[in-house]
Design a protein around this motif. Structure first.
Motif, mmCIF file in Angstrom:
data_model
loop_
_atom_site.group_PDB
_atom_site.id
_atom_site.type_symbol
_atom_site.label_atom_id
_atom_site.label_comp_id
_atom_site.label_asym_id
_atom_site.label_seq_id
_atom_site.Cartn_x
_atom_site.Cartn_y
_atom_site.Cartn_z
ATOM 1 N N ILE A 206 0.848 -1.184 -0.049
ATOM 2 C CA ILE A 206 0.104 0.046 -0.049
ATOM 3 C C ILE A 206 0.882 1.223 0.049
ATOM 4 C CG2 ILE A 206 -1.804 1.514 1.363
ATOM 5 C CD1 ILE A 206 -2.699 -1.129 2.400
ATOM 6 N N LYS B 291 2.616 1.874 -3.428
ATOM 7 C CA LYS B 291 1.713 1.582 -4.682
ATOM 8 C C LYS B 291 1.994 2.852 -5.756
ATOM 9 C CE LYS B 291 -3.057 0.489 -5.905
ATOM 10 N NZ LYS B 291 -4.509 -0.003 -5.523
ATOM 11 N N LEU C 144 -4.968 4.547 -4.568
ATOM 12 C CA LEU C 144 -5.404 3.601 -3.519
ATOM 13 C C LEU C 144 -7.118 3.506 -3.761
ATOM 14 C CD1 LEU C 144 -3.543 4.909 -0.392
ATOM 15 C CD2 LEU C 144 -2.614 3.216 -2.209
ATOM 16 N N ASN C 145 -7.391 2.169 -3.629
ATOM 17 C CA ASN C 145 -8.729 1.908 -3.262
ATOM 18 C C ASN C 145 -9.335 2.399 -2.044
ATOM 19 O OD1 ASN C 145 -8.199 -0.151 -1.660
ATOM 20 N ND2 ASN C 145 -7.985 -1.689 -3.379
ATOM 21 N N GLU D 260 -7.673 0.297 0.999
ATOM 22 C CA GLU D 260 -6.247 0.917 1.263
ATOM 23 C C GLU D 260 -6.233 2.309 1.733
ATOM 24 O OE1 GLU D 260 -4.360 -1.757 -2.765
ATOM 25 O OE2 GLU D 260 -5.119 0.352 -2.850
ATOM 26 N N THR D 261 -7.069 3.182 1.260
ATOM 27 C CA THR D 261 -7.136 4.335 1.777
ATOM 28 C C THR D 261 -7.624 4.511 3.191
ATOM 29 O OG1 THR D 261 -8.003 5.400 -0.376
ATOM 30 C CG2 THR D 261 -8.438 6.509 1.543
ATOM 31 N N MET E 262 -4.305 3.372 5.124
ATOM 32 C CA MET E 262 -3.151 4.284 5.107
ATOM 33 C C MET E 262 -3.575 5.512 5.899
ATOM 34 S SD MET E 262 -0.497 5.661 3.819
ATOM 35 C CE MET E 262 -0.061 4.960 1.928
#
Length: 400
Positions: free
Chosen positions: A195, A198, A202-203, A206-207, A210
């Motif tokens: 992540i 990447k 981000l999807n 993933e967001t 993060m």
């Protein structure tokens, strides 16, 4: 009424409201005082800075005659350029700093905590390099995919120290703010590499992952001795925004500290200007222009001072320079050039003047400030229209 003058214009009986640059870090000076002795006057006149006097509490100043900038048909070459040797030294320091930050992140992944002594040494090295800020920041803009987080931390550290100096913080306070900048993303040590590294967007999942890094970072720093309180604050809140649109808590306005507001500006600026393998990055001018247009995101007064700290202003801003001159910022000419201002109005004589292009480094003494002004307080005409005419070399109409 508050008025900006050069320190050498000070006289007995004036009331000093505030002053720029290194004044706040000088242990012998109070922040406000009535100049009542020759000793005080001598010290103020020798401080080589700009001071703000309150004419309602003390004597006014006569119209300044000795600080007019020379009229020149075209800007001179700015002194902000840096040579190959400067870039080599900056690159070596950035690499050393990045290596230590890289090791710090690795230790945190293993639960070893933050080596505060080593981090302080990095902060002090960066602080000592800021005689050529342009060179240091230029080499940190280029970020490899596998070390962008570490280089970003180094860059934010430098930007925080530089902004702290612009605002007149003491050496110790600037060091703490630099440490806050270096540690602000330490929580990313807990984010999975797939992540964190990447290349694309981000999807949603993933967001969410993060966005855990501010709280995770605060937890890491809370368990570490020797970390200043400001670093904990900045780590947890640097993604908060004044309008409440930030995270992790959606804080608004006064709930966000000055240090965090500074960090959010430095963090966003470096992220926007970073040159990565899959992204070109914005120019410094594009970045500050976009940040200024992001209503409610950043503290506008601090953002203006940040512009001054890096020497980049969007074209068309109304500012006051040289104590009593209103000016418009001209379009930035390119990398390594200092900002250029076109003066056109005297606030003391209350009249329009012949246009005079002023380069900050070449024409102004160290310590001179550039003050943001509200066009509506001075002129009835639409400021964008008026600014465009001045930048084109035409005369304005008349003040309010």
């Amino acid at each position: 009424m508050l008025k900006s003058i050069r320190s050498e214009q000070a006289t007995l009986g004036m009331y000093v409201h505030s002053f720029s640059g290194g004044w706040l870090s000088h242990p012998l000076w109070r922040s406000r005082l009535l100049i009542s002795s020759e000793q005080e006057l001598t010290r103020i006149r020798s401080s080589n800075c700009e001071i703000i006097i309150d004419t309602a509490k003390g004597r006014d100043a006569p119209p300044p005659q000795s600080i007019r900038a020379p009229v020149s048909p075209a800007p001179m070459r700015a002194s902000g350029r840096f040579g190959r040797a400067d870039k080599v030294r900056a690159t070596e320091l950035a690499q050393r700093s990045k290596t230590i930050v890289d090791a710090m992140f690795a230790d945190c992944r293993l639960g070893k905590g933050v080596p505060t002594t080593e981090i302080l040494a990095v902060v002090d090295d960066i602080a000592s390099s800021l005689n050529n800020m342009a060179a240091f920041i230029s080499v940190t803009r280029l970020k490899a995919q596998d070390d962008q987080t570490y280089t970003h931390s180094v860059a934010v550290c430098a930007l925080m120290i530089n902004l702290a100096r612009e605002l007149g913080y003491t050496t110790d306070a600037a060091r703490d703010l630099g440490m806050a900048g270096l540690l602000h993303d330490i929580g990313k040590s807990t984010i999975p590499p797939d992540i964190l590294l990447k290349a694309g967007p981000l999807n949603e999942a993933e967001t969410i992952e993060m966005r855990r890094h501010p709280v995770q970072g605060h937890s890491i720093l809370s368990a570490t001795t020797g970390v200043p309180a400001v670093a904990l604050d900045v780590c947890q809140h640097h993604h908060e925004r004044l309008d409440g649109s930030g995270y992790p808590f959606g804080l608004k306005g006064e709930a966000i500290s000055i240090a965090t507001r500074m960090a959010s500006i430095c963090d966003a600026y470096d992220a926007m200007t970073s040159i990565r393998p899959h992204a070109a990055g914005k120019s410094p001018l594009e970045a500050v222009t976009e940040m200024e247009s992001a209503d409610g995101q950043f503290d506008r007064a601090l953002l203006f001072r940040f512009m001054g700290s890096i020497g980049v202003y969007p074209a068309g801003k109304l500012v006051r320079i040289l104590g009593d001159r209103l000016a418009v910022t001209l379009p930035h000419k390119g990398q390594g050039m200092d900002p250029v201002f076109r003066t056109f109005y005297s606030t003391v004589e209350t009249r329009f003047l012949q246009h005079c292009d002023v380069i900050l480094t070449d024409c102004l003494a160290e310590g001179t400030t550039v003050i943001a002004e509200d066009p509506g307080s001075w002129f009835s005409e639409s400021w964008p229209t008026m600014a465009a005419r001045i930048m084109a070399g035409e005369r304005p109409v008349r003040p309010t």
